[in-house]
Design a protein around this motif. Structure first.
Motif, PDB file in Angstrom:
ATOM      1  N   ALA A   1     -23.819   8.520   5.485  1.00 44.42           N
ATOM      2  CA  ALA A   1     -25.036   7.879   4.961  1.00 44.42           C
ATOM      3  C   ALA A   1     -24.744   7.141   3.658  1.00 44.42           C
ATOM      4  N   ARG A   2     -23.934   7.743   2.785  1.00 44.68           N
ATOM      5  CA  ARG A   2     -23.571   7.073   1.513  1.00 44.68           C
ATOM      6  C   ARG A   2     -22.774   5.804   1.765  1.00 44.68           C
ATOM      7  N   ILE A   3     -21.832   5.874   2.688  1.00 41.50           N
ATOM      8  CA  ILE A   3     -21.014   4.695   2.996  1.00 41.50           C
ATOM      9  C   ILE A   3     -21.888   3.560   3.513  1.00 41.50           C
ATOM     10  N   LYS A   4     -22.843   3.875   4.384  1.00 40.85           N
ATOM     11  CA  LYS A   4     -23.750   2.846   4.894  1.00 40.85           C
ATOM     12  C   LYS A   4     -24.589   2.242   3.771  1.00 40.85           C
ATOM     13  N   LEU A   5     -25.027   3.078   2.832  1.00 39.39           N
ATOM     14  CA  LEU A   5     -25.789   2.593   1.681  1.00 39.39           C
ATOM     15  C   LEU A   5     -24.939   1.650   0.831  1.00 39.39           C
ATOM     16  N   TYR A   6     -23.683   2.060   0.562  1.00 38.24           N
ATOM     17  CA  TYR A   6     -22.787   1.214  -0.235  1.00 38.24           C
ATOM     18  C   TYR A   6     -22.484  -0.094   0.479  1.00 38.24           C
ATOM     19  N   ASP A   7     -22.325  -0.052   1.799  1.00 40.90           N
ATOM     20  CA  ASP A   7     -22.097  -1.289   2.555  1.00 40.90           C
ATOM     21  C   ASP A   7     -23.284  -2.237   2.440  1.00 40.90           C
ATOM     22  N   ARG A   8     -24.499  -1.700   2.524  1.00 43.80           N
ATOM     23  CA  ARG A   8     -25.695  -2.553   2.375  1.00 43.80           C
ATOM     24  C   ARG A   8     -25.758  -3.147   0.973  1.00 43.80           C
ATOM     25  N   GLN A   9     -25.456  -2.337  -0.046  1.00 42.89           N
ATOM     26  CA  GLN A   9     -25.470  -2.850  -1.420  1.00 42.89           C
ATOM     27  C   GLN A   9     -24.408  -3.925  -1.603  1.00 42.89           C
ATOM     28  N   LEU A  10     -23.257  -3.734  -0.996  1.00 46.02           N
ATOM     29  CA  LEU A  10     -22.167  -4.699  -1.099  1.00 46.02           C
ATOM     30  C   LEU A  10     -22.556  -6.025  -0.457  1.00 46.02           C
ATOM     31  N   GLN A  11     -23.247  -5.970   0.668  1.00 50.05           N
ATOM     32  CA  GLN A  11     -23.660  -7.194   1.344  1.00 50.05           C
ATOM     33  C   GLN A  11     -24.750  -7.929   0.581  1.00 50.05           C
ATOM     34  N   GLN A  12     -25.451  -7.233  -0.310  1.00 49.78           N
ATOM     35  CA  GLN A  12     -26.509  -7.870  -1.088  1.00 49.78           C
ATOM     36  C   GLN A  12     -25.990  -8.488  -2.381  1.00 49.78           C
ATOM     37  N   THR A  13     -24.730  -8.211  -2.734  1.00 52.18           N
ATOM     38  CA  THR A  13     -24.184  -8.830  -3.940  1.00 52.18           C
ATOM     39  C   THR A  13     -24.062 -10.326  -3.707  1.00 52.18           C
ATOM     40  N   GLU A  14     -24.337 -11.073  -4.733  1.00 48.73           N
ATOM     41  CA  GLU A  14     -24.335 -12.519  -4.590  1.00 48.73           C
ATOM     42  C   GLU A  14     -23.247 -13.140  -5.445  1.00 48.73           C
ATOM     43  N   TYR A  15     -22.148 -13.440  -4.807  1.00 47.43           N
ATOM     44  CA  TYR A  15     -21.059 -14.180  -5.415  1.00 47.43           C
ATOM     45  C   TYR A  15     -20.871 -15.435  -4.570  1.00 47.43           C
ATOM     46  N   PRO A  16     -21.245 -16.595  -5.074  1.00 47.22           N
ATOM     47  CA  PRO A  16     -21.089 -17.815  -4.278  1.00 47.22           C
ATOM     48  C   PRO A  16     -19.640 -18.059  -3.857  1.00 47.22           C
ATOM     49  N   GLU A  17     -18.695 -17.556  -4.657  1.00 45.86           N
ATOM     50  CA  GLU A  17     -17.277 -17.765  -4.358  1.00 45.86           C
ATOM     51  C   GLU A  17     -16.846 -17.067  -3.078  1.00 45.86           C
ATOM     52  N   THR A  18     -17.588 -16.052  -2.635  1.00 46.30           N
ATOM     53  CA  THR A  18     -17.191 -15.311  -1.437  1.00 46.30           C
ATOM     54  C   THR A  18     -17.567 -16.034  -0.151  1.00 46.30           C
ATOM     55  N   GLN A  19     -18.383 -17.058  -0.216  1.00 47.47           N
ATOM     56  CA  GLN A  19     -18.858 -17.721   1.000  1.00 47.47           C
ATOM     57  C   GLN A  19     -17.717 -18.301   1.827  1.00 47.47           C
ATOM     58  N   ALA A  20     -16.698 -18.853   1.182  1.00 46.80           N
ATOM     59  CA  ALA A  20     -15.568 -19.419   1.929  1.00 46.80           C
ATOM     60  C   ALA A  20     -14.787 -18.320   2.644  1.00 46.80           C
ATOM     61  N   GLN A  21     -14.567 -17.177   1.981  1.00 44.55           N
ATOM     62  CA  GLN A  21     -13.830 -16.082   2.607  1.00 44.55           C
ATOM     63  C   GLN A  21     -14.613 -15.444   3.745  1.00 44.55           C
ATOM     64  N   LEU A  22     -15.932 -15.437   3.648  1.00 51.40           N
ATOM     65  CA  LEU A  22     -16.755 -14.833   4.697  1.00 51.40           C
ATOM     66  C   LEU A  22     -16.706 -15.632   5.998  1.00 51.40           C
ATOM     67  N   LYS A  23     -16.302 -16.893   5.914  1.00 52.20           N
ATOM     68  CA  LYS A  23     -16.202 -17.722   7.115  1.00 52.20           C
ATOM     69  C   LYS A  23     -14.920 -17.449   7.894  1.00 52.20           C
ATOM     70  N   VAL A  24     -13.966 -16.772   7.261  1.00 59.72           N
ATOM     71  CA  VAL A  24     -12.705 -16.456   7.928  1.00 59.72           C
ATOM     72  C   VAL A  24     -12.944 -15.364   8.958  1.00 59.72           C
ATOM     73  N   ARG A  25     -12.472 -15.588  10.159  1.00 59.06           N
ATOM     74  CA  ARG A  25     -12.673 -14.628  11.246  1.00 59.06           C
ATOM     75  C   ARG A  25     -11.988 -13.306  10.917  1.00 59.06           C
ATOM     76  N   GLY A  26     -12.723 -12.219  11.069  1.00 56.32           N
ATOM     77  CA  GLY A  26     -12.164 -10.891  10.815  1.00 56.32           C
ATOM     78  C   GLY A  26     -12.344 -10.421   9.385  1.00 56.32           C
ATOM     79  N   GLY A  27     -12.759 -11.300   8.505  1.00 57.27           N
ATOM     80  CA  GLY A  27     -12.987 -10.927   7.114  1.00 57.27           C
ATOM     81  C   GLY A  27     -14.391 -10.382   6.929  1.00 57.27           C
ATOM     82  N   GLY A  28     -14.567  -9.585   5.925  1.00 54.57           N
ATOM     83  CA  GLY A  28     -15.879  -9.027   5.652  1.00 54.57           C
ATOM     84  C   GLY A  28     -16.233  -9.146   4.189  1.00 54.57           C
ATOM     85  N   HIS A  29     -17.357  -8.590   3.838  1.00 54.85           N
ATOM     86  CA  HIS A  29     -17.836  -8.673   2.460  1.00 54.85           C
ATOM     87  C   HIS A  29     -16.886  -7.963   1.492  1.00 54.85           C
ATOM     88  N   LEU A  30     -16.382  -6.808   1.874  1.00 61.61           N
ATOM     89  CA  LEU A  30     -15.493  -6.059   0.982  1.00 61.61           C
ATOM     90  C   LEU A  30     -14.215  -6.833   0.705  1.00 61.61           C
TER      91      LEU A  30
END
Length: 102
Positions: free
Chosen positions: A21-50
């Motif tokens: 449950a904690r890991i799922k909570l941390y994953d949701r919080q991580l996905q809500q972080t807003e770093y515009p610089e991560t948008q390019a990396q998120l487009k890479v297949r197989g990459g994730g927010h972390l």
């Protein structure tokens, strides 16, 4: 499951459920972080927010590096070399850098 086994494993299973449950909570919080610089990396297949956030926060700014190959060297990646006489052959990429990227 037998009652004795359930009694023995109950606390362990409870801890696993709480950690999940904690890991799922941390994953949701991580996905809500807003770093515009991560948008390019998120487009890479197989990459994730972390992974994207790790790259952005480790490198801090793309302007630090003159060439893209300098990023690999910063992270500890470079081509192994075989130098013999007049030959300077570049071999496979070797890794000897920060343990986070191992």
């Amino acid at each position: 499951m037998s009652p004795r086994l359930a009694l023995a494993l109950g606390p362990v299973l409870q801890q696993i459920a709480e950690m999940t449950a904690r890991i799922k909570l941390y994953d949701r919080q991580l996905q809500q972080t807003e770093y515009p610089e991560t948008q390019a990396q998120l487009k890479v297949r197989g990459g994730g927010h972390l992974a994207a956030l790790s790259v952005v926060l480790t490198l801090s700014s793309r302007l630090r590096f003159g060439r893209s190959r300098d990023v690999g060297c910063y992270l500890g990646l470079w081509r192994r070399r075989s130098q013999s006489g007049d030959h300077d052959t570049q071999l496979c990429i070797t890794k000897s850098g920060k343990p986070m990227w191992s």
